[in-house]
Design an enzyme around this catalytic site. Structure first.
Site, PDB file in Angstrom:
ATOM      1  N   ASN A  12      -8.269  19.693  63.353  1.00 31.34           N
ATOM      2  CA  ASN A  12      -7.714  19.247  64.626  1.00 31.34           C
ATOM      3  C   ASN A  12      -6.198  19.349  64.515  1.00 31.34           C
ATOM      4  O   ASN A  12      -5.579  18.602  63.762  1.00 31.34           O
ATOM      5  CB  ASN A  12      -8.140  17.801  64.893  1.00 31.34           C
ATOM      6  N   GLY A  71     -13.335  11.464  64.174  1.00 30.61           N
ATOM      7  CA  GLY A  71     -13.807  12.205  65.340  1.00 30.61           C
ATOM      8  C   GLY A  71     -14.095  13.661  65.012  1.00 30.61           C
ATOM      9  O   GLY A  71     -15.109  14.217  65.437  1.00 30.61           O
ATOM     10  N   THR A  96      -6.228   9.547  62.330  1.00 28.52           N
ATOM     11  CA  THR A  96      -5.787   8.158  62.532  1.00 28.52           C
ATOM     12  C   THR A  96      -6.725   7.189  61.831  1.00 28.52           C
ATOM     13  O   THR A  96      -6.296   6.243  61.179  1.00 28.52           O
ATOM     14  CB  THR A  96      -5.754   7.841  64.045  1.00 28.52           C
ATOM     15  N   GLU A 276     -17.176   7.758  68.570  1.00 29.93           N
ATOM     16  CA  GLU A 276     -17.191   8.582  69.774  1.00 29.93           C
ATOM     17  C   GLU A 276     -18.302   8.124  70.712  1.00 29.93           C
ATOM     18  O   GLU A 276     -19.311   7.554  70.277  1.00 29.93           O
ATOM     19  CB  GLU A 276     -17.413  10.056  69.404  1.00 29.93           C
TER      20      GLU A 276
END
Length: 305
Positions: A12, A71, A96, A276
């Site tokens: 990501n 995620g 995070t 999620e």
């Protein structure tokens, strides 16, 4: 290493406060020196990591590396779980929140995490199935489990874990129980009002490292925690106990282990899978024992640092 292994690194680009973008050339060079020839895929939106992981497995990559937070890892797991020949998975915890990496002891520092992959020792890990989705760390339902997708992405990037606590304080004033019917294999049925339920595959959940203190990643069982109806002062007290791992004997807590459970409700209850949004009840949860191999420390001495 006698021959190069082919790896697909899925990352990501917004994870880790630009750390991934800055460190990517060093990561690739370190992997190359360790005998791993790596190609990259930068995700471009929700669900892209799932498609990239599925494609990498179908193309016969020797291993897949997920770089980001929980995620990103969740999406990669969902791309791999149904493939007949699963390649082992490496994790670079640059997001995070990195609950699963913390539970497995994968170092937060990228160099140490890369070295674990180079060493090529893998550990079998249970995977959870939730209807037609998959999770590797946690599933749950109830108002507080909605925190992870209520917190704006920009806020998470700016202030990290503190963002969740801020949102949690806001939600505390609106705590309300939900009628749930839970049917757990080998345990029995529960039908009453609960504040939330958590299905844990590891001991590290939402920054709480002792929420399910005896949970194991490879025992073929979920650790399930049900929080009975309580008021705000009781809830705050339970949170303080949970931080120390002393909440299991509280009368508001029901704890058991099972490999399958069904949860239904007459109300609208959203499900959280690895942080999620996973859909809404009803759901059936089951364990896929030792379904995936993860690169880890052979001596079990690695720490999240």
């Amino acid at each position: 290493m006698s021959a190069y292994k082919r790896a697909r690194l899925i990352y990501n680009p917004s994870s880790g406060r630009e750390e991934m973008k800055r460190r990517l050339p060093d990561i690739l060079q370190r992997l190359e020196r360790g005998g791993i020839e790596t190609s990259c895929h930068a995700t471009i939106g929700e669900g892209d990591a799932t498609l990239a992981a599925a494609e990498a497995a179908e193309r016969g990559y020797d291993l897949i590396i997920a770089a980001g937070g929980d995620g990103t890892l969740y999406e990669v797991i969902n791309g791999l779980a149904e493939k007949p020949n699963l390649p082992p998975l490496g994790i670079l915890p640059l997001g995070t929140t990195n609950d699963f990496a913390r539970a497995l002891g994968i170092p937060k520092h990228w160099e140490y995490a890369v070295d674990l992959i180079i060493q090529q020792y893998t550990r079998p890990i249970d995977v959870g199935r939730a209807n037609e989705r998959y999770f590797i760390n946690i599933a749950g339902g109830g108002s507080l489990t909605e925190l992870t997708y209520d917190v704006p992405s920009k806020l998470k990037t700016m202030i990290g874990q503190l963002a969740y606590y801020m949102k949690g304080m806001e939600k505390m004033t609106r705590l309300s129980p939900t009628e749930l019917k839970i049917q757990a294999a080998g345990v029995g049925d529960f039908h009453e009002e609960f504040m939330l339920f958590l299905i844990c595959n590891s001991n590290s959940v939402g920054g709480f490292e002792k929420l399910a203190p005896d949970s194991k990643l490879d025992d073929g069982l979920f650790d399930v925690i049900l929080l009975r109806k309580c008021n705000l002062p009781e809830f705050i007290r339970l949170v303080s106990l949970a931080l120390r791992g002393e909440h299991m004997n509280d009368p508001h807590i029901i704890h058991f282990r099972t490999n399958e459970m069904k949860v239904t409700t007459p109300d609208y209850v959203q499900i959280n899978l690895d942080g999620e949004y996973g859909g809404k009840l009803p759901f059936t949860f089951s364990v896929l024992p030792s379904h995936l191999r993860i690169f880890a420390d052979e001596m079990g001495e690695s720490t999240y640092r």
